[in-house]
Motif scaffolding. Structure first.
Motif, mmCIF file in Angstrom:
data_model
loop_
_atom_site.group_PDB
_atom_site.id
_atom_site.type_symbol
_atom_site.label_atom_id
_atom_site.label_comp_id
_atom_site.label_asym_id
_atom_site.label_seq_id
_atom_site.Cartn_x
_atom_site.Cartn_y
_atom_site.Cartn_z
ATOM 1 N N MET A 114 0.844 -1.183 0.000
ATOM 2 C CA MET A 114 0.000 0.000 0.000
ATOM 3 C C MET A 114 0.895 1.254 0.000
ATOM 4 O O MET A 114 1.878 1.302 0.723
ATOM 5 C CB MET A 114 -0.874 -0.004 1.259
ATOM 6 N N THR A 115 0.541 2.219 -0.828
ATOM 7 C CA THR A 115 1.344 3.450 -0.841
ATOM 8 C C THR A 115 0.441 4.664 -0.658
ATOM 9 O O THR A 115 -0.693 4.680 -1.137
ATOM 10 C CB THR A 115 2.094 3.612 -2.176
ATOM 11 N N ILE A 116 0.970 5.638 0.032
ATOM 12 C CA ILE A 116 0.267 6.918 0.152
ATOM 13 C C ILE A 116 0.897 7.812 -0.895
ATOM 14 O O ILE A 116 2.088 8.125 -0.818
ATOM 15 C CB ILE A 116 0.442 7.512 1.565
ATOM 16 N N ASN A 117 0.149 8.159 -1.920
ATOM 17 C CA ASN A 117 0.791 8.897 -2.993
ATOM 18 C C ASN A 117 0.413 10.371 -3.065
ATOM 19 O O ASN A 117 0.851 11.072 -3.947
ATOM 20 C CB ASN A 117 0.589 8.220 -4.356
ATOM 21 N N MET A 118 -0.403 10.816 -2.129
ATOM 22 C CA MET A 118 -0.656 12.252 -2.093
ATOM 23 C C MET A 118 -1.109 12.679 -0.701
ATOM 24 O O MET A 118 -1.957 12.037 -0.096
ATOM 25 C CB MET A 118 -1.724 12.647 -3.102
ATOM 26 N N ILE A 119 -0.504 13.707 -0.198
ATOM 27 C CA ILE A 119 -0.965 14.273 1.071
ATOM 28 C C ILE A 119 -1.254 15.741 0.802
ATOM 29 O O ILE A 119 -0.369 16.485 0.399
ATOM 30 C CB ILE A 119 0.076 14.149 2.193
ATOM 31 N N ASN A 120 -2.500 16.110 0.985
ATOM 32 C CA ASN A 120 -2.858 17.507 0.813
ATOM 33 C C ASN A 120 -2.971 18.129 2.203
ATOM 34 O O ASN A 120 -3.896 17.835 2.959
ATOM 35 C CB ASN A 120 -4.198 17.609 0.059
ATOM 36 N N ASN A 121 -1.979 18.961 2.544
ATOM 37 C CA ASN A 121 -1.955 19.543 3.885
ATOM 38 C C ASN A 121 -3.120 20.489 4.129
ATOM 39 O O ASN A 121 -3.510 20.715 5.272
ATOM 40 C CB ASN A 121 -0.634 20.296 4.108
ATOM 41 N N ILE A 169 -4.678 6.948 -1.098
ATOM 42 C CA ILE A 169 -3.966 5.703 -0.810
ATOM 43 C C ILE A 169 -4.173 4.714 -1.952
ATOM 44 O O ILE A 169 -5.308 4.503 -2.388
ATOM 45 C CB ILE A 169 -4.459 5.093 0.526
ATOM 46 N N THR A 170 -3.064 4.162 -2.406
ATOM 47 C CA THR A 170 -3.165 3.156 -3.472
ATOM 48 C C THR A 170 -3.030 1.771 -2.845
ATOM 49 O O THR A 170 -2.025 1.476 -2.181
ATOM 50 C CB THR A 170 -2.041 3.356 -4.504
ATOM 51 N N ILE A 171 -4.057 0.965 -3.031
ATOM 52 C CA ILE A 171 -4.043 -0.383 -2.456
ATOM 53 C C ILE A 171 -3.630 -1.366 -3.548
ATOM 54 O O ILE A 171 -4.167 -1.311 -4.663
ATOM 55 C CB ILE A 171 -5.449 -0.756 -1.927
ATOM 56 N N PRO A 172 -2.683 -2.266 -3.259
ATOM 57 C CA PRO A 172 -2.303 -3.250 -4.278
ATOM 58 C C PRO A 172 -3.520 -4.060 -4.743
ATOM 59 O O PRO A 172 -4.403 -4.378 -3.926
ATOM 60 C CB PRO A 172 -1.291 -4.143 -3.560
ATOM 61 N N SER A 173 -3.544 -4.382 -6.020
ATOM 62 C CA SER A 173 -4.739 -5.027 -6.600
ATOM 63 C C SER A 173 -5.055 -6.363 -5.936
ATOM 64 O O SER A 173 -6.212 -6.765 -5.852
ATOM 65 C CB SER A 173 -4.571 -5.184 -8.111
ATOM 66 N N ASN A 174 -4.042 -7.051 -5.423
ATOM 67 C CA ASN A 174 -4.316 -8.347 -4.777
ATOM 68 C C ASN A 174 -4.968 -8.174 -3.401
ATOM 69 O O ASN A 174 -5.668 -9.052 -2.915
ATOM 70 C CB ASN A 174 -3.027 -9.182 -4.670
ATOM 71 N N LEU A 175 -4.728 -7.014 -2.758
ATOM 72 C CA LEU A 175 -5.310 -6.787 -1.427
ATOM 73 C C LEU A 175 -6.753 -6.280 -1.507
ATOM 74 O O LEU A 175 -7.554 -6.526 -0.617
ATOM 75 C CB LEU A 175 -4.478 -5.756 -0.652
ATOM 76 N N TYR A 176 -7.043 -5.565 -2.578
ATOM 77 C CA TYR A 176 -8.344 -4.895 -2.676
ATOM 78 C C TYR A 176 -9.533 -5.870 -2.526
ATOM 79 O O TYR A 176 -10.414 -5.630 -1.681
ATOM 80 C CB TYR A 176 -8.422 -4.108 -3.986
ATOM 81 N N PRO A 177 -9.539 -6.999 -3.282
ATOM 82 C CA PRO A 177 -10.687 -7.907 -3.122
ATOM 83 C C PRO A 177 -10.788 -8.501 -1.716
ATOM 84 O O PRO A 177 -11.883 -8.712 -1.200
ATOM 85 C CB PRO A 177 -10.433 -9.006 -4.162
ATOM 86 N N GLN A 178 -9.623 -8.724 -1.084
ATOM 87 C CA GLN A 178 -9.645 -9.279 0.287
ATOM 88 C C GLN A 178 -10.285 -8.296 1.258
ATOM 89 O O GLN A 178 -11.083 -8.665 2.115
ATOM 90 C CB GLN A 178 -8.219 -9.582 0.748
ATOM 91 N N VAL A 231 -14.298 0.138 1.635
ATOM 92 C CA VAL A 231 -12.833 0.033 1.754
ATOM 93 C C VAL A 231 -12.240 1.246 2.479
ATOM 94 O O VAL A 231 -11.346 1.110 3.322
ATOM 95 C CB VAL A 231 -12.192 -0.164 0.351
ATOM 96 N N SER A 232 -12.767 2.429 2.200
ATOM 97 C CA SER A 232 -12.259 3.649 2.859
ATOM 98 C C SER A 232 -12.428 3.548 4.368
ATOM 99 O O SER A 232 -11.521 3.879 5.138
ATOM 100 C CB SER A 232 -13.017 4.882 2.380
ATOM 101 N N GLN A 233 -13.619 3.061 4.764
ATOM 102 C CA GLN A 233 -13.895 2.926 6.196
ATOM 103 C C GLN A 233 -12.932 1.907 6.831
ATOM 104 O O GLN A 233 -12.411 2.127 7.914
ATOM 105 C CB GLN A 233 -15.340 2.467 6.382
#
Lengths: 71, 132
Positions: free
Chosen positions: A1-8, A15-24, A32-34
């Motif tokens: 998982m990567t955080i690719n943008m932080i807007n202060n 947050i980018t979730i790897p495609s293999n984790l998303y269905p799990q 998913v956000s919750q």
């Protein structure tokens, strides 16, 4: 998982979730956000409440000598 | 009770180990209104030690807060004294860090309190030092 943008300004993260984790995750909680938000809250809580492990005197001395080399 | 200057080994033990004898001693000194002394070198030493020992920033911050709560008066050396410290460390064959605490204890009429046995045995003849 990567955080690719932080807007202060808006305090929003992207947050980018790897495609293999998303269905799990989707299976555990369709919102998913919750799920991610709860996971972050739980992690923060565990970090804040976890006890600080004491260091024995011998370990302190060896760490002190080691850290002096990096000071 | 004698006026002590505490080195990093004593202060670190007090912060990192709630059951340690240095913590009991420091609590006793504070309760009896004794002043606590150290060298200004102590601050980066303790911060660096926390950074090396604890990977959790929340815990590190808590430990740093405990350290800053200690009512310590910190001595610093001037350029002339640093030269003397350097020469003393050559003479004793000791590291510059403990020698700095020791030298500052001696010039300020205090006893250096350390738990560093190796340093204590090497520098005992310089005086003004006790091993805890």
């Amino acid at each position: 998982m990567t955080i690719n943008m932080i807007n202060n300004h808006t305090k929003r993260l992207t947050i980018t979730i790897p495609s293999n984790l998303y269905p799990q995750i989707k299976q555990i909680n369709p919102n998913v956000s919750q799920f991610i938000s709860q996971a972050i809250e739980e992690k923060l809580y565990s970090l804040q409440s976890s006890p600080i492990a004491p260091l024995p005197a011998k370990k302190i001395l060896s760490l002190l000598k080691k850290s002096r080399q990096n000071l | 009770m004698k006026p002590y200057l505490l080195d990093a080994s004593i202060v670190a033990a007090a912060i990192f180990d709630p059951t340690s004898s240095p913590l009991a001693l420091i609590s006793n000194l504070i309760q009896n209104n004794h002043k606590l002394f150290s060298a200004n070198l102590l601050v980066p030493e303790i911060i660096n030690l926390i950074h090396s020992a604890y990977k959790n920033p929340t815990q590190a911050e808590k430990l740093l807060n405990s350290f800053f709560q200690l009512p310590l008066s910190l001595f610093s050396a001037n350029s002339v004294q640093y030269k003397q410290i350097l020469l003393q460390s050559y003479k004793q064959n000791t590291s510059l860090y403990p020698t700095t605490y020791h030298f500052l204890a001696k010039v300020n009429g205090l006893i250096l309190l350390t738990s560093d046995k190796k340093y204590f045995h090497k520098a005992q003849s310089f005086g003004n030092i006790e091993l805890l």
